[in-house]
Design a protein around this motif. Structure first.
Motif, PDB file in Angstrom:
ATOM      1  N   GLY A 130     -18.640  24.650 -14.990  1.00 50.74           N
ATOM      2  CA  GLY A 130     -18.597  26.094 -14.789  1.00 50.74           C
ATOM      3  C   GLY A 130     -19.519  26.847 -15.730  1.00 50.74           C
ATOM      4  N   SER A 131     -19.504  26.490 -17.013  1.00 51.93           N
ATOM      5  CA  SER A 131     -20.367  27.174 -17.981  1.00 51.93           C
ATOM      6  C   SER A 131     -21.831  26.860 -17.737  1.00 51.93           C
ATOM      7  CB  SER A 131     -19.975  26.767 -19.404  1.00 51.93           C
ATOM      8  OG  SER A 131     -20.105  25.366 -19.593  1.00 51.93           O
ATOM      9  N   LYS A 132     -22.141  25.631 -17.324  1.00 54.48           N
ATOM     10  CA  LYS A 132     -23.532  25.254 -17.073  1.00 54.48           C
ATOM     11  C   LYS A 132     -24.078  25.967 -15.834  1.00 54.48           C
ATOM     12  CE  LYS A 132     -22.929  20.691 -19.131  1.00 54.48           C
ATOM     13  NZ  LYS A 132     -21.575  21.010 -19.622  1.00 54.48           N
ATOM     14  N   ILE A 133     -23.279  26.007 -14.764  1.00 58.25           N
ATOM     15  CA  ILE A 133     -23.735  26.668 -13.545  1.00 58.25           C
ATOM     16  C   ILE A 133     -23.911  28.171 -13.789  1.00 58.25           C
ATOM     17  CG2 ILE A 133     -23.053  27.279 -11.193  1.00 58.25           C
ATOM     18  CD1 ILE A 133     -21.800  24.512 -10.955  1.00 58.25           C
ATOM     19  N   THR A 134     -23.012  28.764 -14.567  1.00 58.93           N
ATOM     20  CA  THR A 134     -23.157  30.188 -14.902  1.00 58.93           C
ATOM     21  C   THR A 134     -24.425  30.431 -15.702  1.00 58.93           C
ATOM     22  OG1 THR A 134     -20.748  30.440 -14.934  1.00 58.93           O
ATOM     23  CG2 THR A 134     -22.052  32.162 -15.990  1.00 58.93           C
ATOM     24  N   LEU A 135     -24.701  29.553 -16.664  1.00 54.43           N
ATOM     25  CA  LEU A 135     -25.920  29.683 -17.467  1.00 54.43           C
ATOM     26  C   LEU A 135     -27.166  29.587 -16.587  1.00 54.43           C
ATOM     27  CD1 LEU A 135     -27.093  29.752 -20.436  1.00 54.43           C
ATOM     28  CD2 LEU A 135     -27.272  27.270 -20.216  1.00 54.43           C
ATOM     29  N   LEU A 136     -27.188  28.598 -15.692  1.00 51.86           N
ATOM     30  CA  LEU A 136     -28.340  28.421 -14.815  1.00 51.86           C
ATOM     31  C   LEU A 136     -28.455  29.576 -13.825  1.00 51.86           C
ATOM     32  CD1 LEU A 136     -28.092  24.597 -14.029  1.00 51.86           C
ATOM     33  CD2 LEU A 136     -29.221  25.734 -15.919  1.00 51.86           C
ATOM     34  N   PHE A 137     -27.332  30.074 -13.364  1.00 53.78           N
ATOM     35  CA  PHE A 137     -27.328  31.227 -12.469  1.00 53.78           C
ATOM     36  C   PHE A 137     -27.994  32.431 -13.137  1.00 53.78           C
ATOM     37  CE2 PHE A 137     -25.076  35.250 -11.673  1.00 53.78           C
ATOM     38  CZ  PHE A 137     -25.464  35.483 -10.357  1.00 53.78           C
ATOM     39  N   LEU A 138     -27.630  32.710 -14.376  1.00 55.26           N
ATOM     40  CA  LEU A 138     -28.221  33.843 -15.093  1.00 55.26           C
ATOM     41  C   LEU A 138     -29.717  33.624 -15.336  1.00 55.26           C
ATOM     42  CD1 LEU A 138     -25.368  34.522 -17.681  1.00 55.26           C
ATOM     43  CD2 LEU A 138     -25.974  35.918 -15.691  1.00 55.26           C
ATOM     44  N   ALA A 139     -30.104  32.353 -15.589  1.00 54.06           N
ATOM     45  CA  ALA A 139     -31.520  32.059 -15.810  1.00 54.06           C
ATOM     46  C   ALA A 139     -32.326  32.245 -14.531  1.00 54.06           C
ATOM     47  CB  ALA A 139     -31.678  30.628 -16.323  1.00 54.06           C
ATOM     48  N   ALA A 140     -31.727  31.920 -13.372  1.00 53.60           N
ATOM     49  CA  ALA A 140     -32.453  32.013 -12.101  1.00 53.60           C
ATOM     50  C   ALA A 140     -32.380  33.401 -11.483  1.00 53.60           C
ATOM     51  CB  ALA A 140     -31.898  30.983 -11.119  1.00 53.60           C
ATOM     52  N   PHE A 141     -31.361  34.170 -11.819  1.00 57.59           N
ATOM     53  CA  PHE A 141     -31.143  35.459 -11.156  1.00 57.59           C
ATOM     54  C   PHE A 141     -32.294  36.432 -11.414  1.00 57.59           C
ATOM     55  CE2 PHE A 141     -29.649  39.800 -10.943  1.00 57.59           C
ATOM     56  CZ  PHE A 141     -28.873  39.832  -9.799  1.00 57.59           C
ATOM     57  N   ALA A 142     -32.674  36.587 -12.682  1.00 56.88           N
ATOM     58  CA  ALA A 142     -33.661  37.614 -13.047  1.00 56.88           C
ATOM     59  C   ALA A 142     -35.015  37.408 -12.359  1.00 56.88           C
ATOM     60  CB  ALA A 142     -33.823  37.672 -14.564  1.00 56.88           C
ATOM     61  N   PRO A 143     -35.614  36.203 -12.351  1.00 51.87           N
ATOM     62  CA  PRO A 143     -36.911  36.047 -11.665  1.00 51.87           C
ATOM     63  C   PRO A 143     -36.854  36.375 -10.181  1.00 51.87           C
ATOM     64  CG  PRO A 143     -36.494  34.169 -13.093  1.00 51.87           C
ATOM     65  CD  PRO A 143     -35.224  34.958 -13.042  1.00 51.87           C
ATOM     66  N   ILE A 144     -35.756  35.983  -9.513  1.00 51.47           N
ATOM     67  CA  ILE A 144     -35.644  36.280  -8.084  1.00 51.47           C
ATOM     68  C   ILE A 144     -35.484  37.782  -7.868  1.00 51.47           C
ATOM     69  CG2 ILE A 144     -34.297  35.870  -5.994  1.00 51.47           C
ATOM     70  CD1 ILE A 144     -33.498  33.160  -7.139  1.00 51.47           C
ATOM     71  N   TYR A 145     -34.639  38.400  -8.661  1.00 51.14           N
ATOM     72  CA  TYR A 145     -34.412  39.847  -8.534  1.00 51.14           C
ATOM     73  C   TYR A 145     -35.713  40.624  -8.751  1.00 51.14           C
ATOM     74  CZ  TYR A 145     -32.926  44.545  -9.882  1.00 51.14           C
ATOM     75  OH  TYR A 145     -32.803  45.913  -9.990  1.00 51.14           O
ATOM     76  N   ILE A 146     -36.445  40.298  -9.801  1.00 51.20           N
ATOM     77  CA  ILE A 146     -37.690  41.019 -10.114  1.00 51.20           C
ATOM     78  C   ILE A 146     -38.721  40.806  -9.019  1.00 51.20           C
ATOM     79  CG2 ILE A 146     -39.636  41.099 -11.727  1.00 51.20           C
ATOM     80  CD1 ILE A 146     -37.605  40.492 -13.954  1.00 51.20           C
ATOM     81  N   ALA A 147     -38.804  39.573  -8.481  1.00 51.28           N
ATOM     82  CA  ALA A 147     -39.749  39.306  -7.393  1.00 51.28           C
ATOM     83  C   ALA A 147     -39.405  40.140  -6.167  1.00 51.28           C
ATOM     84  CB  ALA A 147     -39.736  37.816  -7.050  1.00 51.28           C
ATOM     85  N   CYS A 148     -38.123  40.298  -5.877  1.00 50.85           N
ATOM     86  CA  CYS A 148     -37.708  41.093  -4.707  1.00 50.85           C
ATOM     87  C   CYS A 148     -38.046  42.560  -4.899  1.00 50.85           C
ATOM     88  CB  CYS A 148     -36.213  40.918  -4.469  1.00 50.85           C
ATOM     89  SG  CYS A 148     -35.724  39.276  -3.929  1.00 50.85           S
TER      90      CYS A 148
END
Length: 261
Positions: A130-148
């Protein structure tokens, strides 16, 4: 067409030649220099370690389970980031008021290195996935959001104004103009995010895990098993290339209008 084929074949030959040179330098360095196998194992030692890990696993865990655990965390987090960051990014780019709410939060946490708040996630969620997936989610969220957001902002406003003048609703404009025009940049953002998430995954597994490729490398380093470390590093590189190639293939198949006016 023939010229393009010749150029692509030449570039492919250059790529293959580069890696053959690297392999040759590695072989010569381990054969003629006084390097300890602990510092720089030979290609033969690394290959033998790979075969041994394939047959016997590492630390009583099969190689396929190590890979499976790593990719379960990776692709699970990327999927969660896509289904949240893409709609939020598109809406933020399309509606200024929506962007005023979301953008500041993303810009606040985006420059913070993921491992800086990983300790908090472990305290809150433990050392399980759970903690690892949350960490990776936060790492991946920002680049996708900014690209959109950037994709929507770069759309030719004449298309939107023309659609409005013809009586198109906001929904139709969003689905038939904004979304198709933004898709190429969205895929670029997803590719970038997957790279960030992969590097973060390795760091997370090195910090707190009991399986995974990153954990295998850090565990081997404790016992100076350089051949196992090289196996893990090479596997990370190869799987990273394969993952990026998968995204490129999907982009070519799904975003067939990219680059066409």
């Amino acid at each position: 067409m023939k010229r393009q084929n010749k150029r692509s074949n030449f570039e492919r030959a250059l790529t293959i030649g580069t890696w053959l040179v690297i392999l040759l330098v590695w072989i010569l360095a381990t054969r003629f220099e006084n390097f300890s196998s602990t510092i720089l194992p030979s290609p033969q030692q690394v290959w033998s370690a790979f075969i041994r890990i394939v047959r016997e696993g590492y630390n009583q865990i099969s190689l396929w389970q190590h890979l499976g655990d790593s990719f379960k965390r990776l692709f699970g987090s990327i999927f969660l980031a896509m289904i949240t960051a893409i709609p939020l990014g598109l809406l933020s780019g399309f509606f200024a008021k929506f962007r005023a709410i979301i953008d500041s939060i993303v810009q606040f946490y985006r420059p913070i290195p993921p491992l800086a708040y990983y300790a908090l996630l472990i305290l809150w969620m433990g050392i399980e996935d759970g903690s690892k997936i949350t960490l990776l989610f936060l790492a991946a969220f920002a680049p996708i959001y900014i690209a959109c957001v950037a994709a929507v902002s770069s759309i030719n406003r004449d298309y939107i104004l023309s659609a409005k003048s013809l009586g198109a609703s906001q929904k139709n404009i969003f689905l038939k103009i904004v979304l198709p025009a933004a898709m190429p940049d969205i895929f670029t953002g997803v590719r970038t995010a997957s790279g960030f998430a992969y590097t973060t995954l390795v760091a997370a597994e090195m910090t707190a895990a009991t399986s995974g490729i990153g954990w295998m490398v850090i565990d081997a380093s404790r016992y100076l098993k350089s051949d196992v470390m090289f196996v893990g590093i090479i596997l990370m590189g190869l799987t990273g290339i394969a993952m990026d190639g998968m995204f490129i293939y999907l982009e070519r198949k799904l975003i067939f209008w990219k680059g066409k006016e």
